[in-house]
Design a protein around this motif. Structure first.
Motif, PDB file in Angstrom:
ATOM      1  N   PHE A   1      -9.839   8.868  -4.135  1.00  0.00           N
ATOM      2  CA  PHE A   1      -8.849   8.395  -5.113  1.00  0.00           C
ATOM      3  C   PHE A   1      -9.364   8.561  -6.533  1.00  0.00           C
ATOM      4  O   PHE A   1      -8.630   8.988  -7.427  1.00  0.00           O
TER       5      PHE A   1
ATOM      6  N   LEU B   1      -8.910  12.054  -7.631  1.00  0.00           N
ATOM      7  CA  LEU B   1      -7.508  12.373  -7.915  1.00  0.00           C
ATOM      8  C   LEU B   1      -7.067  11.800  -9.259  1.00  0.00           C
ATOM      9  O   LEU B   1      -6.377  12.462 -10.039  1.00  0.00           O
TER      10      LEU B   1
ATOM     11  N   ILE C   1      -4.904   9.827   7.546  1.00  0.00           N
ATOM     12  CA  ILE C   1      -5.299   9.136   6.321  1.00  0.00           C
ATOM     13  C   ILE C   1      -4.296   8.037   5.986  1.00  0.00           C
ATOM     14  O   ILE C   1      -4.662   6.974   5.471  1.00  0.00           O
ATOM     15  N   ARG C   2      -3.032   8.247   6.319  1.00  0.00           N
ATOM     16  CA  ARG C   2      -2.043   7.195   6.093  1.00  0.00           C
ATOM     17  C   ARG C   2      -2.296   6.020   7.020  1.00  0.00           C
ATOM     18  O   ARG C   2      -2.123   4.861   6.636  1.00  0.00           O
TER      19      ARG C   2
ATOM     20  N   TYR D   1      -5.364   4.197   5.626  1.00  0.00           N
ATOM     21  CA  TYR D   1      -5.067   3.427   4.432  1.00  0.00           C
ATOM     22  C   TYR D   1      -4.243   2.198   4.764  1.00  0.00           C
ATOM     23  O   TYR D   1      -4.475   1.114   4.219  1.00  0.00           O
TER      24      TYR D   1
ATOM     25  N   PHE E   1     -10.381  12.752   7.707  1.00  0.00           N
ATOM     26  CA  PHE E   1      -9.610  12.313   6.545  1.00  0.00           C
ATOM     27  C   PHE E   1      -8.690  13.421   6.032  1.00  0.00           C
ATOM     28  O   PHE E   1      -7.949  13.224   5.082  1.00  0.00           O
ATOM     29  N   ALA E   2      -8.763  14.559   6.643  1.00  0.00           N
ATOM     30  CA  ALA E   2      -8.080  15.747   6.115  1.00  0.00           C
ATOM     31  C   ALA E   2      -6.671  15.908   6.652  1.00  0.00           C
ATOM     32  O   ALA E   2      -6.016  16.912   6.407  1.00  0.00           O
ATOM     33  N   ASP E   3      -6.197  14.926   7.395  1.00  0.00           N
ATOM     34  CA  ASP E   3      -4.845  14.982   7.953  1.00  0.00           C
ATOM     35  C   ASP E   3      -4.028  13.826   7.402  1.00  0.00           C
ATOM     36  O   ASP E   3      -4.484  12.679   7.407  1.00  0.00           O
ATOM     37  N   SER E   4      -2.809  14.130   6.933  1.00  0.00           N
ATOM     38  CA  SER E   4      -2.024  13.100   6.268  1.00  0.00           C
ATOM     39  C   SER E   4      -1.672  11.949   7.211  1.00  0.00           C
ATOM     40  O   SER E   4      -1.651  10.796   6.797  1.00  0.00           O
TER      41      SER E   4
ATOM     42  N   ARG F   1       1.475   3.665  -2.966  1.00  0.00           N
ATOM     43  CA  ARG F   1       0.564   4.779  -3.245  1.00  0.00           C
ATOM     44  C   ARG F   1       0.587   5.791  -2.114  1.00  0.00           C
ATOM     45  O   ARG F   1      -0.217   6.704  -2.065  1.00  0.00           O
ATOM     46  N   GLU F   2       1.518   5.577  -1.249  1.00  0.00           N
ATOM     47  CA  GLU F   2       1.675   6.448  -0.089  1.00  0.00           C
ATOM     48  C   GLU F   2       1.729   7.927  -0.486  1.00  0.00           C
ATOM     49  O   GLU F   2       1.133   8.784   0.159  1.00  0.00           O
TER      50      GLU F   2
ATOM     51  N   LYS G   1       0.339   9.482  -2.853  1.00  0.00           N
ATOM     52  CA  LYS G   1      -0.959  10.071  -3.198  1.00  0.00           C
ATOM     53  C   LYS G   1      -1.792  10.390  -1.964  1.00  0.00           C
ATOM     54  O   LYS G   1      -2.721  11.190  -2.034  1.00  0.00           O
ATOM     55  N   LEU G   2      -1.462   9.767  -0.851  1.00  0.00           N
ATOM     56  CA  LEU G   2      -2.263   9.982   0.349  1.00  0.00           C
ATOM     57  C   LEU G   2      -2.145  11.410   0.861  1.00  0.00           C
ATOM     58  O   LEU G   2      -3.063  11.933   1.478  1.00  0.00           O
ATOM     59  N   PHE G   3      -1.028  12.033   0.583  1.00  0.00           N
ATOM     60  CA  PHE G   3      -0.873  13.430   0.994  1.00  0.00           C
ATOM     61  C   PHE G   3      -1.792  14.330   0.161  1.00  0.00           C
ATOM     62  O   PHE G   3      -2.416  15.250   0.691  1.00  0.00           O
ATOM     63  N   GLU G   4      -1.867  14.040  -1.132  1.00  0.00           N
ATOM     64  CA  GLU G   4      -2.795  14.788  -1.986  1.00  0.00           C
ATOM     65  C   GLU G   4      -4.241  14.513  -1.575  1.00  0.00           C
ATOM     66  O   GLU G   4      -5.088  15.409  -1.627  1.00  0.00           O
ATOM     67  N   LEU G   5      -4.473  13.276  -1.177  1.00  0.00           N
ATOM     68  CA  LEU G   5      -5.812  12.889  -0.768  1.00  0.00           C
ATOM     69  C   LEU G   5      -6.234  13.646   0.496  1.00  0.00           C
ATOM     70  O   LEU G   5      -7.371  14.112   0.613  1.00  0.00           O
ATOM     71  N   ALA G   6      -5.305  13.792   1.403  1.00  0.00           N
ATOM     72  CA  ALA G   6      -5.592  14.569   2.615  1.00  0.00           C
ATOM     73  C   ALA G   6      -5.914  16.013   2.252  1.00  0.00           C
ATOM     74  O   ALA G   6      -6.839  16.615   2.816  1.00  0.00           O
TER      75      ALA G   6
ATOM     76  N   ALA H   1       0.832  -1.201   0.000  1.00  0.00           N
ATOM     77  CA  ALA H   1       0.000   0.000   0.000  1.00  0.00           C
ATOM     78  C   ALA H   1       0.868   1.252   0.000  1.00  0.00           C
ATOM     79  O   ALA H   1       0.458   2.305  -0.462  1.00  0.00           O
ATOM     80  N   LEU H   2       2.068   1.132   0.487  1.00  0.00           N
ATOM     81  CA  LEU H   2       2.955   2.284   0.565  1.00  0.00           C
ATOM     82  C   LEU H   2       3.372   2.797  -0.810  1.00  0.00           C
ATOM     83  O   LEU H   2       3.841   3.917  -0.938  1.00  0.00           O
TER      84      LEU H   2
ATOM     85  N   PHE I   1     -15.266  14.507   7.334  1.00  0.00           N
ATOM     86  CA  PHE I   1     -14.188  14.705   6.370  1.00  0.00           C
ATOM     87  C   PHE I   1     -12.939  15.278   7.035  1.00  0.00           C
ATOM     88  O   PHE I   1     -11.832  15.083   6.552  1.00  0.00           O
TER      89      PHE I   1
ATOM     90  N   LEU J   1      -7.228  16.990  -0.512  1.00  0.00           N
ATOM     91  CA  LEU J   1      -8.566  16.997  -1.105  1.00  0.00           C
ATOM     92  C   LEU J   1      -9.644  16.987  -0.026  1.00  0.00           C
ATOM     93  O   LEU J   1     -10.584  17.777  -0.044  1.00  0.00           O
ATOM     94  N   PHE J   2      -9.493  16.090   0.940  1.00  0.00           N
ATOM     95  CA  PHE J   2     -10.509  15.973   1.984  1.00  0.00           C
ATOM     96  C   PHE J   2     -10.539  17.212   2.883  1.00  0.00           C
ATOM     97  O   PHE J   2     -11.559  17.532   3.475  1.00  0.00           O
ATOM     98  N   ARG J   3      -9.416  17.888   2.959  1.00  0.00           N
ATOM     99  CA  ARG J   3      -9.384  19.105   3.766  1.00  0.00           C
ATOM    100  C   ARG J   3     -10.347  20.156   3.212  1.00  0.00           C
ATOM    101  O   ARG J   3     -10.912  20.948   3.958  1.00  0.00           O
TER     102      ARG J   3
END
Lengths: 114, 114
Positions: free
Chosen positions: B105, B108, B39-40, B43, B33-36, A19-20, A22-27, A16-17, B30, A29-31
């Motif tokens: 995802f 993104l 969310i890490r 995931y 989910f808004a903190d890296s 895609r690790e 992308k998780l920062f971008e995902l955070a 899973a790492l 949300f 987005l959710f922010r």
DNA sequence: CTTTCATATGAATATCCGTTCATATTATAT
DNA sequence: ATATAATATGAACGGATATTCATATGAAAG
């Protein structure tokens, strides 16, 4: 710091790492959805385009507050706008915004059943 | 004014209102989910249960940081845990967490196509 | 029972960010 | 050209919160 648990779960987690990143971008987005002002704006726009003043009245927010948050949503490309005379008509950029909102709603609804 | 039409409008208005009220809860959801870091963690847990130390190692975070955020996720019922000896094995509470991540995802990925 | 490992918690700091106030920009109308 | 309406922007203030350090709890082993 030995974790005898290893094996399967940890291996999956390590794959899973990949895609690790992308998780920062995902955070990020959710922010955008993590603020009540922004999420109310987004939901209001899910019914169709609205101008700043309408949003301000509808949501009982100051014009400046709406405008600042619209700027955030604009720069992150969650909303777009078109000019019409003196007013700017804002709308959602695409349908993903609504689908993210829906995923959240689904979670809330099922939470209530407990 | 016709009755059925009126009550239909009222029903829509009321459901819209209750949705409007839920938007504040939705923002709270949300925000999780808004903190890296969170969310890490989420995931990583989507691959299966992991203990605190494993998460700490895997994500290169201090044990204290992981523990604090797990507490947040625990209290909001996004994760649960079971004791096994000295370790606590954490896992996602339900599949909605993953579906919310997936919705993000998807957004993104389609963003990248521009 | 005391030592050690795993995790949790409290307090303090630092950073982030949403709102507000004041002002600037842009467009239309007179 | 000036006034007015709609919106945008900049600066500053205040509140929220993520991380860190230090310490506490809990469980198992010797």
């Amino acid at each position: 710091m030995e974790h005898s648990q290893h094996s399967a779960s940890l291996a999956r987690a390590q794959s899973a790492l990949s895609r690790e990143e992308k998780l920062f971008e995902l955070a990020d987005l959710f922010r955008l959805f993590a603020d009540s002002t922004r999420i109310r704006i987004l939901y209001a726009l899910s019914g169709g385009e609205l101008c700043v003043g309408a949003l301000s009245t509808l949501l009982s927010l100051e014009q400046s507050t709406v405008s600042h948050q619209l700027k955030v949503l604009r720069e992150s490309r969650l909303v777009t706008y078109r000019r019409e005379g003196k007013t700017n008509l804002y709308s959602l950029s695409d349908e993903h915004v609504s689908s993210i909102l829906d995923a959240g709603f689904t979670h809330l609804l099922e939470e209530e059943e407990h």
